[in-house]
Motif scaffolding. Structure first.
Motif, mmCIF file in Angstrom:
data_model
loop_
_atom_site.group_PDB
_atom_site.id
_atom_site.type_symbol
_atom_site.label_atom_id
_atom_site.label_comp_id
_atom_site.label_asym_id
_atom_site.label_seq_id
_atom_site.Cartn_x
_atom_site.Cartn_y
_atom_site.Cartn_z
ATOM 1 N N ASP A 63 0.814 -1.222 0.000
ATOM 2 C CA ASP A 63 0.000 0.000 0.000
ATOM 3 C C ASP A 63 0.845 1.268 0.000
ATOM 4 O O ASP A 63 0.328 2.366 0.170
ATOM 5 N N ILE A 97 1.439 8.948 -5.581
ATOM 6 C CA ILE A 97 1.202 7.670 -4.893
ATOM 7 C C ILE A 97 -0.220 7.636 -4.331
ATOM 8 O O ILE A 97 -0.897 6.609 -4.377
ATOM 9 N N ALA A 98 -0.691 8.799 -3.842
ATOM 10 C CA ALA A 98 -2.041 8.872 -3.258
ATOM 11 C C ALA A 98 -3.086 8.371 -4.252
ATOM 12 O O ALA A 98 -4.033 7.678 -3.872
ATOM 13 N N VAL A 99 -2.910 8.699 -5.533
ATOM 14 C CA VAL A 99 -3.866 8.272 -6.557
ATOM 15 C C VAL A 99 -3.880 6.746 -6.663
ATOM 16 O O VAL A 99 -4.939 6.129 -6.779
ATOM 17 N N GLN A 101 -3.050 4.680 -4.245
ATOM 18 C CA GLN A 101 -3.550 4.114 -2.988
ATOM 19 C C GLN A 101 -5.079 4.045 -2.956
ATOM 20 O O GLN A 101 -5.650 3.249 -2.227
ATOM 21 N N ARG A 102 -5.723 4.907 -3.767
ATOM 22 C CA ARG A 102 -7.191 4.909 -3.775
ATOM 23 C C ARG A 102 -7.786 3.593 -4.283
ATOM 24 O O ARG A 102 -8.951 3.304 -4.023
ATOM 25 N N MET A 106 -7.192 -0.494 3.024
ATOM 26 C CA MET A 106 -6.371 -1.070 4.096
ATOM 27 C C MET A 106 -7.099 -0.944 5.425
ATOM 28 O O MET A 106 -7.697 0.091 5.720
ATOM 29 N N LEU A 113 -9.735 5.013 13.043
ATOM 30 C CA LEU A 113 -10.831 5.852 12.549
ATOM 31 C C LEU A 113 -10.503 7.300 12.857
ATOM 32 O O LEU A 113 -9.699 7.589 13.748
ATOM 33 N N ILE A 125 -15.880 10.578 3.760
ATOM 34 C CA ILE A 125 -14.826 11.584 3.564
ATOM 35 C C ILE A 125 -13.970 11.274 2.327
ATOM 36 O O ILE A 125 -13.601 12.177 1.571
ATOM 37 N N GLY A 126 -13.691 9.986 2.120
ATOM 38 C CA GLY A 126 -12.870 9.617 0.964
ATOM 39 C C GLY A 126 -13.548 9.923 -0.363
ATOM 40 O O GLY A 126 -13.072 10.750 -1.139
ATOM 41 N N ARG A 129 -14.481 13.969 -0.400
ATOM 42 C CA ARG A 129 -13.416 14.967 -0.359
ATOM 43 C C ARG A 129 -12.234 14.608 -1.258
ATOM 44 O O ARG A 129 -11.513 15.490 -1.697
ATOM 45 N N ILE A 130 -12.020 13.326 -1.498
ATOM 46 C CA ILE A 130 -10.877 12.950 -2.336
ATOM 47 C C ILE A 130 -11.317 12.803 -3.794
ATOM 48 O O ILE A 130 -10.702 13.346 -4.694
ATOM 49 N N ARG A 174 -15.235 2.071 5.726
ATOM 50 C CA ARG A 174 -14.518 3.250 5.214
ATOM 51 C C ARG A 174 -13.619 2.878 4.034
ATOM 52 O O ARG A 174 -13.565 3.590 3.028
ATOM 53 N N MET A 178 -14.252 3.468 -0.918
ATOM 54 C CA MET A 178 -13.429 3.912 -2.048
ATOM 55 C C MET A 178 -13.478 2.920 -3.213
ATOM 56 O O MET A 178 -12.795 3.091 -4.211
ATOM 57 N N GLN B 120 -3.268 7.993 12.307
ATOM 58 C CA GLN B 120 -4.138 8.881 11.533
ATOM 59 C C GLN B 120 -3.514 9.186 10.169
ATOM 60 O O GLN B 120 -4.211 9.309 9.167
ATOM 61 N N ARG B 125 -3.596 8.290 4.463
ATOM 62 C CA ARG B 125 -2.865 7.934 3.243
ATOM 63 C C ARG B 125 -3.491 6.707 2.593
ATOM 64 O O ARG B 125 -3.586 6.622 1.368
ATOM 65 N N ALA B 126 -3.909 5.742 3.427
ATOM 66 C CA ALA B 126 -4.434 4.494 2.879
ATOM 67 C C ALA B 126 -5.710 4.708 2.058
ATOM 68 O O ALA B 126 -5.964 3.969 1.112
ATOM 69 N N ILE B 127 -6.527 5.720 2.412
ATOM 70 C CA ILE B 127 -7.693 5.946 1.547
ATOM 71 C C ILE B 127 -7.345 6.908 0.411
ATOM 72 O O ILE B 127 -8.203 7.276 -0.383
ATOM 73 N N GLY B 128 -6.088 7.312 0.328
ATOM 74 C CA GLY B 128 -5.628 8.035 -0.857
ATOM 75 C C GLY B 128 -5.643 9.547 -0.738
ATOM 76 O O GLY B 128 -5.713 10.253 -1.741
ATOM 77 N N MET B 129 -5.553 10.056 0.491
ATOM 78 C CA MET B 129 -5.497 11.516 0.634
ATOM 79 C C MET B 129 -4.120 12.027 0.239
ATOM 80 O O MET B 129 -3.106 11.397 0.523
ATOM 81 N N THR B 130 -4.103 13.196 -0.380
ATOM 82 C CA THR B 130 -2.830 13.867 -0.622
ATOM 83 C C THR B 130 -2.393 14.522 0.684
ATOM 84 O O THR B 130 -3.160 14.597 1.646
ATOM 85 N N GLN B 133 -4.791 17.325 1.709
ATOM 86 C CA GLN B 133 -6.070 16.828 2.230
ATOM 87 C C GLN B 133 -5.899 16.263 3.632
ATOM 88 O O GLN B 133 -6.721 16.489 4.519
ATOM 89 N N LEU B 137 -7.995 17.946 6.545
ATOM 90 C CA LEU B 137 -9.168 17.173 6.945
ATOM 91 C C LEU B 137 -8.934 16.326 8.188
ATOM 92 O O LEU B 137 -9.872 16.015 8.921
#
Lengths: 267, 244
Positions: A63, A97-99, A101-102, A106, A113, A125-126, A129-130, A174, A178, B120, B125-130, B133, B137
């Motif tokens: 990941d 990398i964030a892109v 990871q979506r 995990m 949380l 939120i994902g 907001r993402i 959560r 995604m 946190q 990061r795992a849900i893909g935040m930059t 963000q 957030l």
């Protein structure tokens, strides 16, 4: 809800995660020595091993929560953490990398949380907001996910108001929000009291039945027997056993596996 | 003994003193807000920047925490014109106070951000935040809890530190008292009145601060008690995360 349930298709034999000769060290400590592993679409792979064997690090490398020192990881169609520039492989920036990871979900040992927002906001939120998706639409999906993990009445609760088992189920929702192609579980039940372990495992078994590709680091051998297609034992940064559950538990090749099983099962 | 209550009460409601008090208030608020901005930027540069950014932030913090604010103000107002940089009194006072405050707040911000659980960062990061963000957030909303109390104390300090701007002839409370003292040479009355004004401002701020802190001390979410089960799990999880 069907949106969130990837199903086995004709391409089931195509590996969705390919790990080749991956190495990782923390200083002098070689956590992953030369790890290779393929996971096919819809497959459930359970990884076990003593603490310090590298199993969690492997998951975190897949990941990209940790960067790798050598080798290649491909997951959900991405070359994780790198891009090719004129035939040369260069490390990606964090935002790139964030892109990637979506597309991977995990779940952590300590749930992690977001304590400052409600359960439903943790889930939305994902996507909102993402990914910038429509809020009302995502909320509907989130409610469906909460129902799926058995918490339909908790959308307005805050994480601290929930038990550990409930928090972990929200954490799974959560990640699913995604719409990941692969789900990674890092000892999802290790922080839970015994009576709460099964409520989390039930959700995971359910997920595997719906065809989700899962890599699960766990010591829950009951789950491995019930849901795993393959069980892997890691030892000292290497994969020392890789077998279907019947063979893994019945007639393993490695001495390490026998030793590990005798310790686990004697408890 | 030569203390005059008449002068004391006259000075207490003197127009110049009240204008001075008002100047102290807005000077403190503006400098604090700008200092907050500088502090956030410096903290981010120090924590997440490349080597050049990190060193720049370190140098800034070292420079402004290592020299007296009095010297900083004098250099900005009377020294910089030699280099062709001319700022008026108000600009100099705001710039000096904000730069000084920013250097202290950078450390406050940094410790606030570090107080947020590392899990946190993993989860966002795992849900893909930059990075951006994640900061906006997840990390900053939680760090705020840790940052609020020291921030309140810094503002308390700022209300009083502005008195140093009197040396560059900024007409805030201290300077007003000086000028008043020179008109009728009732020195003691004038400065005691200034002191009373500072006490009033700081006390009012104390009340505001208490309310803000009470709000941020409450746990996230509604006030309902944590279930014993949840508490046990959380403790267990925390212990485990500490062990790994």
């Amino acid at each position: 809800m069907t949106d969130n349930s990837p199903h086995l298709s004709a391409s089931a034999d195509v590996p969705i995660v390919t790990i080749e000769n991956v190495t990782k060290s923390f200083g002098d400590n070689h956590v992953l020595r030369d790890v290779s592993l393929n996971v096919k679409k819809g497959e459930v792979v359970v990884i076990c091993g003593r603490s310090g064997s590298g199993k969690s690090t492997l998951l975190r490398c897949i990941d990209q929560l940790e960067s790798i020192d050598g080798g290649t990881i491909r997951a959900a169609g991405h070359l994780m953490g790198f891009k090719e520039k004129k035939g040369v492989r260069v490390p990606m920036r964090e935002s790139e990398i964030a892109v990637q990871q979506r597309d991977l979900g995990m779940v952590f040992q300590n749930f992690n949380l977001f304590p400052h927002i409600s359960v439903i906001d943790n889930i939305t939120i994902g996507p909102v907001r993402i990914l910038g998706r429509n809020k009302a639409e995502v909320r509907e999906e989130a409610r469906a996910l909460l129902a799926r993990v058995g918490l339909p009445d908790k959308e307005n609760a805050y994480p601290r108001q929930l038990s550990g088992g409930q928090q972990q189920r929200v954490a799974i929702a959560r990640a699913l929000a995604m719409k990941p192609k692969v789900m990674l579980f890092d000892e999802p039940t290790s922080a839970l009291d015994p009576e709460m372990i099964s409520e989390v495992l039930d959700v995971m078994v359910d997920l595997s039945k719906q065809g989700m590709t899962m890599i699960v680091v766990t010591h829950e051998m009951g789950f491995a027997r019930a849901a795993a297609d393959r069980v892997i034992l890691m030892h000292g940064g290497d994969i020392v056993e890789e077998a279907p559950p019947e063979k893994f538990f019945g007639n393993p090749d490695s001495e390490h596996t026998r030793l590990f099983l005798s310790k686990i099962l004697s408890h | 003994m030569n203390w005059s209550w008449e002068f004391f009460f006259a000075y207490l409601t003197n127009g110049m003193m009240m204008r001075g008090a008002w100047t102290t208030i807005w000077l403190s608020v503006i400098s604090m807000i700008l200092g907050l901005g500088l502090g956030v930027v410096a903290a981010m540069m120090k924590m997440y920047g490349n080597r050049a950014l990190r060193w720049t932030a370190e140098f800034y913090i070292w420079l402004f925490r290592g020299t007296p604010i009095l010297i900083q103000l004098v250099i900005i107002y009377t020294g910089l014109p030699q280099l062709g940089i001319r700022l008026n009194v108000i600009e100099s006072a705001i710039l000096g106070l904000a730069l000084n405050e920013g250097a202290y707040l950078a450390e406050v911000m940094r410790s606030g951000i570090m107080s947020v659980d590392k899990g946190q960062t993993d989860a966002s990061r795992a849900i893909g935040m930059t990075w951006r963000q994640r900061m906006w957030l997840v990390i900053i909303p939680q760090a705020t809890r840790t940052i609020i109390p020291p921030l309140g104390n810094q503002f308390n300090g700022m209300l009083k530190t502005t008195s140093l701007a009197s040396v560059i002839s900024m007409e805030e409370l201290m300077r007003s008292a000086q000028m008043l003292a020179q008109t009728e040479f009732r020195v003691l009355e004038a400065y005691v009145v200034a002191a009373v004004w500072y006490l009033v401002l700081v006390s009012i701020w104390g009340l505001v601060q208490a309310r803000i802190e009470a709000h941020y001390e409450k746990p996230f979410g509604p006030a309902a008690a944590v279930s014993p089960d949840a508490k046990k799990d959380i403790e267990k999880a925390t212990q485990l995360s500490g062990a790994t």
